[in-house]
Design an enzyme around this catalytic site. Structure first.
Site, PDB file in Angstrom:
ATOM      1  CD  GLU A 402      -2.986  -1.236   2.133  1.00 41.06           C
ATOM      2  OE1 GLU A 402      -4.187  -1.397   1.870  1.00 41.06           O
ATOM      3  OE2 GLU A 402      -2.541  -1.209   3.302  1.00 41.06           O
ATOM      4  CD  GLU A 464      -3.693  -6.831   3.102  1.00 36.56           C
ATOM      5  OE1 GLU A 464      -4.756  -6.267   3.444  1.00 36.56           O
ATOM      6  OE2 GLU A 464      -2.575  -6.275   3.164  1.00 36.56           O
TER       7      GLU A 464
END
Length: 911
Positions: A402, A464
């Protein structure tokens, strides 16, 4: 510019190298160090690094540790928000600064290095008053040459700052914790020893042979006694037939890399990672990643996780059929990778990098595309790759998490391929797949995964998914089916392994686990740090039990078994069976299977079973034949059930006149059953459903009796149940009848008006707290919900009311037992039996109490057992950070009914 605001990696450090031990001498400096915490660098004592400085009144702090976990300052949690202004590379002047001092001596002369495994976030290091350098990159090792600085007696001093320019690269959804949190070691480096090495051990899956190549500047010899190898390095060594390393069969060969002055033990796993035909393969076979994301966390020690608990993590994973770990979002303690090599886990090794907080400013000034940060990005990647390059368990390098995208990430990928062409590169943020080798996304819906699976392209991995926050996640089974249906979809990593709760006590000494905001943080993300498959104390949650069942490597479907291992046969497993009638054992035995190779199926060879009259189920189990390094003999790997005799139809019994005493049922004081639509919202309910439920008033229903008539054989109560300030309602009719010392209840429910998706639909009642022993026949023994029930089996189970509760750190709906045929609640053998078809929960507190509590210790047991008997509950989903409940598991208002029979339970007569 202060060194705190310098965007470089630091200065003074030696080039990064592999983590290894040898017969050279070493001195571990772990233990109690003198420590002093100042509120800012300006307040930190001058000259503390000097021998003349008086630190006799300083307290001690263990190394490794995080200082906030030992009473110095407070932990603080944010998911992605920087707890300081986004003004890179600058950090606040109010910057907690910890000064460390320790004395030591070493019993050798000659070349020596000082190694730190991890300092959060920035460390400035002195030895004997001489500055060695500055390091950033908290979860990465750093070494300093101390050869010319060592004395007979030495003073090591380290100044550690909580914030530095490096903090902008370490916004990794975890507690902000500071200090020297991994080991510190002084290492002798013999002249003519092994400065570094890169051992590549490949496997030819066609020929079944291995090859070893060692890259090193040393004049060294590699010996592998088991393979008869004793050869100088520098050229590839063909070693002949070998057993390959896989996560299922983690075969390691012990060897030694030796020079005239140093011997380095090595553990060699032969395996080859490749991408062929759009698939990620190991040793020529497609692998399916059944993984978890793992942060390093301990409820008392923060990120200073002891080795014994790191080992327990791996053992728990193996026992729950997990085969892969993504080291979110930084390289772990290097000993964790040793465990993955030894016990068998595929590893995605992730760089110490996340700049997530720049989302708040539209990614403006994000370091990922700023050339002044390039050296910091490359330094972090090189320190990870060099440290971990010799681990066979590491099959993918991950650039970080991220951090958006940009030239610095592309530079990291390019450098990594040049340094190591034996492993592909992963990074989820490269949506265009411009510089990665696998396509990776997070929290995609089932429909999106299916769309990807139908297309051609790179291997696809969900780095994820299935956010394991609170009660959940739901929908795991449907993800598994997609991974097995579409070869390109090669599994993923559940977020995440452990709840990051911090153990605390309230004023009355009651223990609980704290989360964001509990330490007075001005900026925090609450319980979002409580999102693991194991609780903070590493107790498995129902979510882990469900995941283990969903990803079983052996599928027992009816009377057929399928091998879902990627590499091994089922020869290491034994199979047995048990036949139960109404939950009681009738017969049992073992099964002899032929050889079943990966991907193959076979029919199970059952003997003739005895006839049964009541509902009967055959349970088949696959369990380990011998002790393994991760589980004892008999550990159950997989199981399945077959319904042998269906549930008999209910027999109609003659009715008798209905005699009702208000407030009692069969002589037991009760709060009579009435309609209930509310559940204490789960963490996965909160983003999508909770507001709609509260807006609809489902948490404050009002009940109006329309009529209440008793006519000989029955009592009929007609009600309207509705929320205040709303027009919609439920027309509910309760019809009571009696027969043969039993009371029967038929409840019809008819919705009026528009309703949202409902939390639950059923009845709520209560009985005295002494009736706290529970036995039931239905799904169990663990909790089950519409989209999370694969791990529940049909049987007869016993628990106390207290043991029915799941202690989620943030209290919420829990403990539902599904598809119940009958239920008994007793006090010393006397009590109430309820028959029908229903789900149930039983608690010592009301749903309202559960809804109101923010921590488990706030739940105060009352004098009643509060019992829900449900037609259904809404599914769970994983909307806390992912998709919500799939449509087929959503509970919509509909005309329906429930029938229950209540009977007395009396103690069995002796003999």
């Amino acid at each position: 510019m202060s060194y705190l605001d310098d965007v470089s990696p630091g200065h003074g450090a030696l080039p990064p190298r592999a983590a290894f031990t040898s017969d050279a001498r070493s001195l571990c400096l772990d233990g109690d160090w003198q420590f002093h915490l100042s509120p800012s660098p300006a307040d930190a004592p001058a000259g503390f690094e000097l021998d003349s400085f008086d630190a006799t009144d300083w307290p001690t702090l263990p190394v490794p540790s995080n200082w906030q976990m030992h009473g110095h300052g407070q932990p603080a949690y944010t998911n992605h928000l920087y707890p300081f202004p986004v003004d890179p590379p600058y950090v606040p002047s109010d910057n907690p600064t910890g000064d460390y001092r320790v004395e030591f001596s070493v019993p050798w002369d000659g070349p020596t290095v000082l190694r730190f495994e991890g300092i959060d976030s920035c460390g400035r290091v002195w030895l004997n008053g001489v500055e060695l350098g500055v390091t950033r990159g908290s979860r990465l090792p750093v070494e300093f040459d101390v050869t010319g600085v060592l004395k007979a007696r030495n003073l090591l001093a380290v100044r550690v700052h909580q914030w530095s320019s490096g903090s902008y690269l370490e916004d990794q959804d975890m507690w902000w914790l500071s200090g020297i949190f991994r080991s510190v070691t002084v290492l002798e480096r013999p002249v003519g020893g092994v400065p570094d090495f890169f051992l590549r051990a490949s496997y030819d899956h066609v020929a079944g042979t291995g090859r070893v190549e060692v890259e090193t500047d040393a004049n060294a010899v590699l010996s592998i006694p088991e393979l008869g190898i004793d050869a100088p390095v520098g050229q590839p060594i063909d070693v002949g037939l070998v057993e390959p390393w896989t996560a299922e069969t983690p075969r390691l060969y012990d060897g030694v890399l030796a020079t005239d002055t140093e011997r380095v033990p090595v553990r060699i796993g032969f395996r080859t990672v490749s991408i062929e035909d759009g698939l990620l393969k190991v040793n020529g076979r497609r692998i399916l990643l059944k993984g978890v994301n793992r942060h390093e966390h301990h409820p008392d020690l923060g990120r200073a996780v002891p080795y014994v608990l790191a080992r327990e993590d791996v053992l728990l994973m193996k026992r729950h059929n997990i085969n892969a770990v993504r080291t979110s979002h930084y390289p772990p303690d290097p000993r964790f990778l040793d465990l993955c090599d030894e016990l068998g886990l595929w590893v995605v090794d992730e760089c110490d990098l996340e700049t997530h907080g720049f989302t708040e400013v539209g990614w403006e000034r994000n370091p990922s595309d700023d050339p002044q940060w390039t050296s910091a990005y490359l330094d972090r990647m090189s320190r990870m790759v060099e440290r971990d390059k010799n681990h066979p368990s590491v099959i993918l390098w991950s650039l970080g998490n991220e951090s958006h995208t940009g030239r610095n990430l592309a530079e990291m990928a390019s450098w990594t391929r040049q340094r190591d062409d034996t492993r592909p590169v992963h990074y989820e943020g490269d949506y265009d797949c411009a510089y990665v080798d696998v396509y990776s996304r997070m929290y995609m819906t089932h429909a999106e995964v299916e769309e990807i699976g139908q297309a051609q392209g790179m291997p696809f991995i969900l780095c994820e998914y299935a956010h394991a926050m609170g009660n959940g996640p739901g929908g795991l089974l449907e993800y598994r089916d997609l991974f097995e249906k579409y070869p390109r979809c090669q599994g993923g990593f559940v977020w995440e392994w452990i709840d990051h709760g911090i153990r605390q006590q309230d004023a009355n000494g009651r223990e609980f686990f704290a989360y964001g905001g509990d330490f007075g943080e001005l900026i925090h993300d609450g319980s979002f740090v409580i999102d693991g498959l194991v609780f903070p104390d590493r107790t498995p949650s129902p979510g882990l039990v469900e995941y283990a069942k969903v990803i079983e490597p052996v599928r027992i479907d009816g009377r057929r078994v399928t091998n879902h291992y990627d590499f091994r046969t089922l020869a290491h497993l034994d199979f047995d069976w048990i036949l139960e009638e109404d939950g009681q054992e009738r017969a049992a035995g073992t099964l002899d299977l032929p050889t079943v190779h990966p991907g193959q199926s076979t029919d199970l060879p059952f003997p003739e079973l005895p006839a049964t009259a009541k509902e009967s189920w055959l349970t088949i189990r696959a369990h380990t034949r011998e002790d393994t390094p991760w589980a004892a003999k008999g550990h159950v790997v997989a199981w399945g059930q077959v319904n042998v005799t269906p549930r008999p139809a209910t027999t109609t019994r003659p009715a008798r006149p209905f005699d009702h005493t208000p407030g009692t049922l069969l002589g037991i004081p009760v709060e009579e059953p009435r309609l209930d639509l509310w559940r204490a919202p789960t963490e996965n309910d909160r983003p999508e459903n909770e507001r709609a439920w509260r807006d609809a008033g489902l948490h404050r229903l009002q009940h109006r009796v329309v009529s209440d008539e008793t006519t000989g054989m029955s009592r009929v109560v007609r009600t309207r149940v509705a929320p205040p300030a709303r027009a919609q309602g439920m027309a509910v009719t309760y019809t009571w009848t009696a027969s043969d010392a039993a009371v029967h209840l038929n409840v019809t429910i008819e919705p009026e008006g528009e309703w949202p998706v409902l939390p639950r639909l059923g009845l709520r009642m209560a009985l005295p707290g002494g009736y706290d022993q529970v036995e039931w026949f239905g799904l169990g023994p663990n909790e089950a919900y519409a989209d999370s029930r694969t791990s529940a089996r049909v049987g007869r189970f016993r628990k106390s009311v207290d043991d029915l509760q799941t202690p989620y750190v943030f209290p919420q709906e829990n403990g539902n037992r599904a598809d119940t045929r009958w239920l008994e609640l007793t006090d010393n053998g006397t009590g109430l039996r309820i028959e029908g078809a229903f789900d149930f929960t039983a608690r010592r507190w009301t749903t309202e109490d559960l809804d109101k509590a923010a921590h488990t210790h706030e739940l105060e047991p009352g004098h009643w057992i509060h019992l829900n008997l449900d037609i259904a509950q809404n599914g769970l989903g994983s909307a806390s950070c992912g998709p919500g409940v799939l449509p087929k598991y959503q509970l919509h208002a509909r005309k329906t009914a429930i029938e229950l029979t209540f009977r007395q339970v009396t103690p069995a007569l002796p003999g």
